[in-house]
Design an enzyme around this catalytic site. Structure first.
Site, PDB file in Angstrom:
ATOM      1  N   ASN A 189       0.827  -1.204   0.000  1.00  0.00           N
ATOM      2  CA  ASN A 189       0.000   0.000   0.000  1.00  0.00           C
ATOM      3  C   ASN A 189       0.866   1.261   0.000  1.00  0.00           C
ATOM      4  OD1 ASN A 189      -2.357  -1.459   0.019  1.00  0.00           O
ATOM      5  ND2 ASN A 189      -2.910  -0.982   2.125  1.00  0.00           N
TER       6      ASN A 189
ATOM      7  N   ARG B 222     -11.264  -3.818 -14.434  1.00  0.00           N
ATOM      8  CA  ARG B 222     -10.147  -4.667 -14.016  1.00  0.00           C
ATOM      9  C   ARG B 222     -10.609  -6.115 -14.122  1.00  0.00           C
ATOM     10  NH1 ARG B 222      -6.464  -1.253 -11.759  1.00  0.00           N
ATOM     11  NH2 ARG B 222      -7.229   0.555 -10.601  1.00  0.00           N
TER      12      ARG B 222
ATOM     13  N   ARG C  79      -5.430   2.221 -13.521  1.00  0.00           N
ATOM     14  CA  ARG C  79      -4.060   2.344 -13.036  1.00  0.00           C
ATOM     15  C   ARG C  79      -3.473   1.018 -12.571  1.00  0.00           C
ATOM     16  NH1 ARG C  79      -3.767   7.108  -9.505  1.00  0.00           N
ATOM     17  NH2 ARG C  79      -3.282   8.239 -11.405  1.00  0.00           N
TER      18      ARG C  79
ATOM     19  N   HIS D 189     -15.737   3.582 -15.355  1.00  0.00           N
ATOM     20  CA  HIS D 189     -15.583   2.836 -14.111  1.00  0.00           C
ATOM     21  C   HIS D 189     -16.845   2.068 -13.740  1.00  0.00           C
ATOM     22  CE1 HIS D 189     -14.930   2.663  -9.582  1.00  0.00           C
ATOM     23  NE2 HIS D 189     -13.808   2.171 -10.055  1.00  0.00           N
TER      24      HIS D 189
ATOM     25  N   TYR E 128     -13.413  -9.354  -2.088  1.00  0.00           N
ATOM     26  CA  TYR E 128     -13.986  -8.006  -2.053  1.00  0.00           C
ATOM     27  C   TYR E 128     -15.471  -8.146  -1.745  1.00  0.00           C
ATOM     28  CZ  TYR E 128     -10.059  -5.549  -4.395  1.00  0.00           C
ATOM     29  OH  TYR E 128      -8.855  -4.981  -4.722  1.00  0.00           O
TER      30      TYR E 128
ATOM     31  N   ARG F  66     -14.709   2.877   4.290  1.00  0.00           N
ATOM     32  CA  ARG F  66     -13.574   1.990   4.566  1.00  0.00           C
ATOM     33  C   ARG F  66     -12.235   2.710   4.538  1.00  0.00           C
ATOM     34  NH1 ARG F  66     -10.164   0.615   0.460  1.00  0.00           N
ATOM     35  NH2 ARG F  66     -11.876  -0.151  -0.796  1.00  0.00           N
TER      36      ARG F  66
ATOM     37  N   HIS G 202     -16.008  -3.125  -0.147  1.00  0.00           N
ATOM     38  CA  HIS G 202     -15.887  -2.470  -1.448  1.00  0.00           C
ATOM     39  C   HIS G 202     -17.220  -1.991  -2.020  1.00  0.00           C
ATOM     40  CE1 HIS G 202     -14.759  -2.332  -5.829  1.00  0.00           C
ATOM     41  NE2 HIS G 202     -13.702  -1.753  -5.298  1.00  0.00           N
TER      42      HIS G 202
END
Length: 721
Positions: free
Chosen positions: A50, A378, A408, A438, A471, A567, A595
């Site tokens: 991270n 993704r 990204r 997205h 997730y 979160r 998520h």
């Protein structure tokens, strides 16, 4: 009502410092002795990965601002320069705590379970012989020592590569030493397992330790004075001139190559590194002293993710969980018939992601299906969804896929999938200029006895079968004609120049979603002011948007009760007297990565519930194609309300944010013990168990791997970017 605006800097938390508090909550899970040992290793690894991305993107961006002389403060009143100072202080403390946990808790825990980390001095004669042979036969041929002198300039050091900095004695030169560097080969395992006389014991040594032991062999005829590990983190924030690019795909591929060589942002060095080595690296890399991190232990703890994969230690991990199939799909094998009976809600990973994959596979194989349209942000490295889409195109179906090549750190993977889809005959859209797409939506057009019907899947998370295992997300299947019409309009907008005049059910960013949220919040304010009561519950990954934060403050002062489940980043300060005393903010960090984006508005008793792909951030609301969609069927709506209620009642993995920007554990007195993630696992399992007992039919379910939170091939939630 009190006048609230963005001039009150004390009402806002800095975005970057808030993110660091999130990473600290991950660190707290690594320090939590109630978590299994190997899960704690994984949490500690995630803290490191991270931080890598945080420096490569966020810190790099702030340094750019300082470099160009941008001094405007953020909503919390901090300029980029001030933010960098605060970040440096916080991250140095975090790294110190990280390695303290590694040495004081995790290494002893490994030793207790017969897993030993050895250095050169701790090897037996047999182990040293093995290590020497391994170095000679395997490592030595791969190494490339690079000295620096007048004829050999300082080499380019790869981003996040592990290296040894070396000083070599110069007997016949004016300068008493020469600098050299050796990259530790990433093509070889970092953990080298050693032979042992005790079968129950696993011993290993780090590759960089082996290279250091025999470093003299790389510089025959010269005396090696010292050798220490170091690692640099580079600026990896791609700058893509989309408007000027004739070929977006080519422009992104070109920019990806630059990521390895961006300017140095952070330098990590061994705690005992010779000061002369540090000075050389600091000067050549143009690193500020505050960006140097002295590491008291192995540099780069992401190797712990590999250790987690060791076989035979299942008792040191979370017990595996079996994702369940929703009842609606247990009772009907044909997914199209099941959806026609009523909307179907999927709560992942408590309920399996397999029905989503099966939906695409069924559509690809079904001769009645005319077209499939899908957005991909993704996807996994070996995506069954992409394979099914390719097969559908090869069977002659009309397949349109928008692959977001600007996602990204997944750009390269997405480019490869996009090319494969094109080769199979799919119509591929490589994202939109100036916007990231997205939203998560699939449209299947099928001809049936009563005409053409559109089936839609909408979700809060990616079409990724791997991350769907850990997730928490929510998906919705529907064949409601209004959703179908909206889905068609959306894809027409994405693939061409069609303008959407209006939506039946959906709302989309960047044009209308912000206004929709403003309208919904204002409605609660209006109801509260006339005594009808107001209530908002919102669950998301990040809350950054200043306009919405100010509006939430206004709602609080009007008497609207607001509970936020955020979160990650949260720039809103709860509990400020006269401003946000009706607002609570909590964060849940546990085995699974929270998520889903869920939004509840009381609406004078109507109780409106929405799901979305978007967080409350300017980039989501203003610079991305996002979707917000209502859940209207009574049972499904109530189920989502229950999910929010259980999240709010979590007393184990939940932390409450106070007005000082710090997160505190829940006071459990009188509240009992509730881990919301475990609760949802048990509910899904028990529901299927009761069904199977009634039907007396065994149902096969794939086992969910014991992945812990926030992990996949990468460790950070890249959805954020």
């Amino acid at each position: 009502m009190a006048k609230i605006n963005n001039q009150h800097m004390e009402h806002f938390i800095n975005r970057e410092l808030s993110w660091l508090e999130f990473n600290d909550r991950v660190l707290q899970e690594a320090r939590n002795s109630k978590n299994p040992l190997f899960e704690r290793l994984k949490f500690l690894s995630i803290v490191s990965s991270n931080l890598d991305e945080f420096f490569m993107i966020r810190v790099a961006s702030l340094k750019h601002q300082v470099h160009v002389g941008f001094h405007k403060p953020d909503p919390s009143g901090l300029t980029a320069k001030h933010q960098l100072k605060r970040i440096s202080l916080r991250t140095h403390k975090m790294v110190d705590e990280q390695y303290t946990s590694f040495h004081r808790a995790l290494v002893p825990g490994l030793k207790k379970n017969n897993i030993l980390i050895l250095n050169g001095e701790g090897l037996t004669a047999a182990q040293r012989e093995y290590v020497e042979a391994y170095f000679t036969e395997v490592v030595y041929p791969v190494l490339t020592p690079m000295a620096v002198d007048s004829s050999r300039p300082f080499p380019l050091i790869l981003n996040k590569s592990l290296n040894l900095g070396i000083l070599i004695e110069n007997k016949n030169a004016e300068k008493e030493y020469t600098f050299a560097t050796v990259q530790i080969p990433s093509v070889l395992p970092r953990m080298i397992f050693l032979p042992t006389d005790h079968p129950e014991t696993k011993s290993f040594i780090f590759l960089e330790e082996i290279v250091t032991m025999f470093i003299q062999r790389l510089f025959i005829g010269h005396e090696v004075m010292c050798a220490y590990p170091y690692r640099i983190t580079r600026d990896a924030d791609l700058s893509i001139q989309e408007e000027e690019a004739e070929d977006l795909l080519m422009e992104i591929e070109k920019s990806l190559k630059k990521r390895k060589w961006g300017s140095a942002i952070r330098l990590e060095v061994d705690f005992h590194m010779d000061g002369r080595l540090v000075d050389i690296l600091k000067t050549v890399l143009e690193i500020h002293h505050g960006d140097i991190y002295y590491i008291n232990g192995p540099v780069d703890l992401t190797f712990l993710m590999k250790m987690y994969s060791l076989e035979g230690y299942e008792d040191l991990k979370y017990p595996p969980y079996m994702p369940q199939t929703p009842l609606a799909l247990l009772e009907e094998e044909n997914i199209f018939r099941a959806i026609r009976k009523g909307d179907i809600l999927l709560h992942h990973p408590f309920e399996s992601f397999e029905p989503v994959v099966g939906f695409i596979r069924s559509a690809a194989a079904d001769p009645k299906v005319l077209a499939i349209k899908q957005t991909l942000y993704r996807v996994s490295g070996d995506s069954p969804i992409v394979k099914a889409l390719s097969e559908a195109a090869e069977r002659g179906k009309q397949v349109t896929v928008l692959v977001e090549v600007k996602a990204r750190f997944d750009e390269e993977n997405n480019i490869q999938w996009a090319k494969r889809l094109e080769q199979a005959g799919c119509h591929v859209i490589y994202g939109l200029v100036g916007l990231k797409t997205h939203c998560k939506i699939t449209l299947v057009v099928r001809t049936e006895s009563d005409g053409v019907r559109r089936y839609v899947h909408l979700g809060t998370g990616n079409y990724n079968d791997i991350t769907a295992e850990f997730y928490t997300d929510i998906g919705l299947f529907t064949c409601n004609a209004c959703y179908g019409a909206d889905a068609s309009a959306l894809f027409n907008m994405l693939s061409g120049y069609s303008e959407t005049i209006g939506w039946y059910k959906l709302e989309a960013a960047p044009k209308g979603m912000r206004n929709k949220f403003i309208q919904l919040i204002n409605n609660e304010i209006g109801n509260a002011l006339v005594g009808k009561g107001g209530r908002i519950v919102a669950k998301m990954n990040s809350l950054v948007d200043t306009e919405l934060i100010i509006l939430l403050y206004k709602a609080s002062t009007a008497g609207v009760k607001i509970d936020l489940i955020v979160r990650g980043i949260c720039c809103l300060k709860p509990g400020i007297p006269g401003v946000s005393e009706n607002i609570t903010v909590r964060s849940i960090v546990g085995r699974l990565l929270e998520h889903s984006r869920i939004f509840y508005f009381y609406n004078n008793g109507r109780e409106d519930v929405f799901l979305s792909s978007a967080d409350w951030m300017p980039r989501n609301l203003d610079h991305r194609v996002e979707l917000l969609f209502p859940v209207e069927e009574k049972e499904l709506k109530q189920r989502i309300i229950n999910i929010l209620e259980i999240n709010l009642e979590d007393t184990v993995k939940s932390r409450l944010l106070n007005c000082e920007g710090k997160y505190k554990k829940i006071d459990r007195r009188g509240k009992g013990w509730l881990d919301s993630q475990n609760y949802f696992c048990e509910v899904a399992h028990n529901t299927t168990k009761r069904y199977n007992e009634d039907k007396n039919t065994p149902i096969f379910q794939p086992v969910l791997s014991s992945y812990s939170v926030l992990d996949r091939e990468i460790a950070v939630d890249r959805e954020e970017e």
